[in-house]
Design a protein around this motif. Structure first.
Motif, PDB file in Angstrom:
ATOM      1  N   ASP A  89       0.824  -1.210   0.000  1.00 27.36           N
ATOM      2  CA  ASP A  89       0.000   0.000   0.000  1.00 27.36           C
ATOM      3  C   ASP A  89       0.864   1.269   0.000  1.00 27.36           C
ATOM      4  N   PRO A  90       1.574   1.495  -1.127  1.00 29.85           N
ATOM      5  CA  PRO A  90       2.481   2.659  -1.157  1.00 29.85           C
ATOM      6  C   PRO A  90       1.731   3.998  -1.068  1.00 29.85           C
ATOM      7  N   MET A  91       0.414   3.960  -1.338  1.00 24.07           N
ATOM      8  CA  MET A  91      -0.377   5.192  -1.322  1.00 24.07           C
ATOM      9  C   MET A  91      -0.919   5.493   0.061  1.00 24.07           C
ATOM     10  N   SER A  92      -0.590   4.673   1.009  1.00 19.55           N
ATOM     11  CA  SER A  92      -1.185   4.837   2.331  1.00 19.55           C
ATOM     12  C   SER A  92      -0.843   6.196   2.918  1.00 19.55           C
ATOM     13  N   GLY A  93      -1.817   6.762   3.605  1.00 18.76           N
ATOM     14  CA  GLY A  93      -1.572   8.021   4.299  1.00 18.76           C
ATOM     15  C   GLY A  93      -1.530   7.782   5.793  1.00 18.76           C
ATOM     16  N   PHE A  94      -1.272   6.534   6.168  1.00 14.62           N
ATOM     17  CA  PHE A  94      -1.340   6.112   7.563  1.00 14.62           C
ATOM     18  C   PHE A  94      -0.082   5.321   7.894  1.00 14.62           C
ATOM     19  N   PHE A  95       0.803   5.921   8.689  1.00 14.25           N
ATOM     20  CA  PHE A  95       2.051   5.218   9.014  1.00 14.25           C
ATOM     21  C   PHE A  95       2.714   5.857  10.230  1.00 14.25           C
ATOM     22  N   VAL A  96       3.670   5.110  10.803  1.00 11.13           N
ATOM     23  CA  VAL A  96       4.492   5.624  11.898  1.00 11.13           C
ATOM     24  C   VAL A  96       5.931   5.601  11.411  1.00 11.13           C
ATOM     25  N   ILE A  97       6.641   6.704  11.643  1.00  8.55           N
ATOM     26  CA  ILE A  97       8.029   6.777  11.169  1.00  8.55           C
ATOM     27  C   ILE A  97       8.955   7.191  12.309  1.00  8.55           C
ATOM     28  N   ARG A  98      10.154   6.638  12.287  1.00 12.55           N
ATOM     29  CA  ARG A  98      11.169   6.979  13.272  1.00 12.55           C
ATOM     30  C   ARG A  98      11.775   8.317  12.877  1.00 12.55           C
ATOM     31  N   ARG A  99      11.925   9.213  13.830  1.00 11.77           N
ATOM     32  CA  ARG A  99      12.411  10.548  13.490  1.00 11.77           C
ATOM     33  C   ARG A  99      13.738  10.513  12.733  1.00 11.77           C
ATOM     34  N   PHE A 116      -0.357  14.505  -2.441  1.00 17.26           N
ATOM     35  CA  PHE A 116      -1.008  13.766  -1.369  1.00 17.26           C
ATOM     36  C   PHE A 116      -0.166  12.632  -0.813  1.00 17.26           C
ATOM     37  N   LYS A 117       0.823  12.179  -1.605  1.00 19.04           N
ATOM     38  CA  LYS A 117       1.404  10.878  -1.283  1.00 19.04           C
ATOM     39  C   LYS A 117       2.696  10.991  -0.498  1.00 19.04           C
ATOM     40  N   ILE A 118       2.565  11.337   0.742  1.00 19.08           N
ATOM     41  CA  ILE A 118       3.724  11.591   1.572  1.00 19.08           C
ATOM     42  C   ILE A 118       4.556  10.332   1.817  1.00 19.08           C
ATOM     43  N   LEU A 119       3.905   9.196   1.979  1.00 16.64           N
ATOM     44  CA  LEU A 119       4.650   7.966   2.258  1.00 16.64           C
ATOM     45  C   LEU A 119       5.517   7.577   1.061  1.00 16.64           C
ATOM     46  N   LEU A 120       4.916   7.654  -0.114  1.00 18.92           N
ATOM     47  CA  LEU A 120       5.644   7.339  -1.340  1.00 18.92           C
ATOM     48  C   LEU A 120       6.826   8.288  -1.504  1.00 18.92           C
TER      49      LEU A 120
END
Ligand code: GDD
Ligand code: MN
Length: 354
Positions: free
Chosen positions: A148-158, A173-177
């Motif tokens: 799901d590369p289009m996901s807008g829902f994720f947790v990232i390590r700083r 819109f696609k910040i994760l990608l």
């Protein structure tokens, strides 16, 4: 959390966050793009009593990705979660995401609608199709096996975020990608399934223009190192102008003498280029009202001079330097379009230099 007109979702959302994040140290930063529905005022009224809640209000700027980037930068937390403010992303997954990112020493944990156990909920067939196409395009950029590369829902390590933050495109819109495509080294990640819920209140901001912004992101990440995406779009619009020109010429020549028909076709093509550039190439600084009319006239003048430069350069090369017809022609077009682009940036869409 990026927000644009999410007033009625804020309270139910905070209630759910409090419940889901019980026992965890957290804060929530809303990055609101000056929503006319008073989202920012509401958030600030909550912040007065609840210091966990903060609001960044951006004026005269738009964009989901850039909002997320600024929200994460404004916090000192070692882990950041990005999720929508309309309750579509399942906040109950957050503690588990945090646990996994820590336990497995990962950079990112993604909430996925497509890995085993996840689901899209009630999505229109057409949107499913578009989403699939976008996903296939994404594979050109990011080779990681993301379902799901289009996901807008994720947790990232700083630390992982900081490594790519200066390379991020921040468009659309696609910040994760964007993060995956910009990271200098492969990201260690895992996906966890969730069910994409119905939007709680209000409506989606994802429209056809968002699809264009997606293309913009893909172009920037693929060619942005070599030429500015704006120039690529400007050139593509210019190409479409040639077609418009020829169609207008064909139509006008049936009733007008050739030279007048040609002149009319030029004006039609310039106008169409102007409109398309305003909608696509310079969407972020697009002109409206009186500025639109002023912009159109500067654009006519610029393109007029550009055409003269094109012809001038081409004939010098052809007559004086003995270059071939096609090389002279092409060099003229190149000089003309770089001129048009540079001048349009400065005089027509002035904000674009920022
Ligand atoms: N600050 C800001 N600026 N926020 C925005 C803007 C903007 O220009 N446009 C949208 N948002 C906010 C919305 O208020 C919402 O909280 C969130 O971004 C997502 O917008 P939606 O309009 O609800 O998008 P969607 O539900 O169709 O799609 C979302 O979920 C998909 C699945 O995870 C987006 O996050 C998609 O990128 C994602 O693929
Ligand atoms: Mn949504």
């Amino acid at each position: 959390m990026p927000t644009r007109n999410e007033h009625d979702n804020i309270l139910p959302l905070l209630e759910r966050l409090e419940r889901a994040l019980d026992g965890i140290e957290w804060e929530v930063v809303f990055v609101d793009d000056d929503s006319p529905d008073g989202t920012a005022d509401l958030i600030r009224s909550i912040s007065r009593k609840n210091p966990r809640v903060r609001c960044i209000q951006r004026i005269g700027r738009r964009g989901l990705s850039s909002a997320c980037i600024e929200g994460i930068l404004s916090s000192a937390a070692p882990f950041a979660a990005v999720l929508d403010a309309d309750l579509q992303h399942d906040e109950r997954l957050l503690p588990r995401m945090l646990e996994v990112i820590k336990a497995d020493n990962l950079d990112v944990v993604v909430g996925s609608r497509f890995c085993a156990g996840g689901s899209l909920g009630e999505w229109a067939k057409s949107r499913r199709k578009i989403s699939n196409l976008a996903k296939r395009l994404a594979r050109f950029l990011v080779r990681d096996e993301l379902t799901d590369p289009m996901s807008g829902f994720f947790v990232i390590r700083r630390t992982a975020f900081v490594k790519s933050v200066r390379r991020l495109s921040g468009r659309g819109f696609k910040i994760l990608l964007d993060i995956f495509a910009s990271s200098p080294e492969p990201l260690r990640f895992k996906e966890l399934p969730y069910r994409f819920r119905e939007r709680h209140s209000g409506e989606s901001k994802l429209d056809t223009i968002v699809a264009l912004e997606y293309v913009n992101l893909l172009l920037d990440k693929t060619f942005g190192r070599f030429v500015p995406v704006r120039f690529i779009l400007f050139a593509l619009v210019g190409g479409s102008g040639v077609l418009v020109h020829m169609a207008a010429l064909a139509a006008a020549f049936t009733i007008l003498p050739f030279t007048s028909a040609k002149l009319l076709a030029s004006i039609v093509a310039m106008t169409s280029n102007f409109v398309l550039n305003n909608l696509l190439t310079y969407r972020d600084v697009r002109l409206k009202g009186a500025a639109l009319v002023r912009g159109l006239f500067t654009f006519y003048v610029i393109c007029g001079i550009g055409a003269a430069a094109d012809v001038g350069v081409a004939s010098i090369l052809f007559h004086q330097q003995g270059a071939s017809w096609w090389l002279s022609g092409l060099a003229g077009v190149l000089v003309g379009s770089v001129w048009n682009y540079g001048m349009a940036n400065v005089f027509t869409w002035r904000g674009s230099r920022a």
